[in-house]
Design a protein around this motif. Structure first.
Motif: not given
Length: 232
Positions: A190, A208, A212, A214
């Motif tokens: 990121l 991803n 995850r 975020h």
């Protein structure tokens, strides 16, 4: 939908499966150096501790707080001493052996070859932009049969900058003759890939695979490389 012409891929953790390849390499080193003889840790503990140390050192490297030479010299000393091995007993050539073996591993993420073939056949111009070390990235590409997909391989050592520095991306645009508006960055990090490209005015795909959670804003997000075909 926006039309892209140049696709910039990260390599490690995006196409080339670093964790799988590193795990196999560490297993070979654990056996070759008979690390079990110390009676202090299992292979699982060795692998886990190395991963922790290596990730921490890479964060420092990407922040220009350690050099490539320091990273390579320190990672196994720090790993093994934290597992209870005396520093004098750490094999002096273990880091060099890791660097020799690792890039010869060939594991890639699912759908890597089929998606790159699809994109190439569609007429996209494919490039790599990586913070990985120059001397091993081309070996990784050859070992995993990825070389022929890419026109340019832009490394931090060659450009003089590290992602997420926007100058790394502007260097890549200049080298490939691309403009920001016709370019798309695909990567797993990121900060380095998504934020770095955003700050250079380039759209991004956040890869991803572990889904995850975020709160970053990304142009696109995928959990499988096959999903690139949904919008490219």
């Amino acid at each position: 939908m926006k039309t892209y012409r140049h696709l910039f891929f990260d390599l490690d953790h995006t196409l080339w499966d670093f964790e799988t390849n590193a795990h196999e390499t560490l297993a070979q080193l654990y056996t070759d150096y008979d690390l079990a003889r110390h009676g202090l840790f299992s292979f699982a503990e060795f692998s886990q501790r190395y991963s922790e140390v290596n990730h921490a050192l890479w964060r420092l490297y990407q922040s220009n707080k350690v050099t490539q030479k320091q990273l390579r010299e320190v990672r196994f000393v720090r790993t093994l001493t934290r597992l209870g091995v005396a520093e004098a007993d750490v094999p002096t050539d273990i880091s060099a052996r890791f660097t020799d073996i690792l890039p010869q591993k060939a594991a890639v993420f699912p759908h890597t070859h089929e998606v790159l073939t699809y994109l190439k056949d569609k007429g996209y111009r494919l490039h790599l932009i990586t913070n990985g070390f120059e001397d091993v990235q081309h070996i990784k590409l050859a070992s995993s049969k990825l070389t022929d997909y890419f026109e340019e391989v832009i490394t931090s050592e060659h450009s003089g900058f590290l992602k997420p520095d926007p100058r790394m991306f502007t260097h890549a645009l200049a080298r490939t003759g691309a403009t920001a508006t016709e370019s798309l960055m695909i990567g797993d990090n990121l900060e380095c890939d998504v934020l770095g490209a955003y700050n250079a005015g380039i759209d991004q795909v956040y890869f991803n695979p572990d889904k995850r959670r975020h709160f970053a804003q990304t142009t696109y997000e995928i959990s499988s490389l096959a999903e690139l075909r949904d919008f490219l």
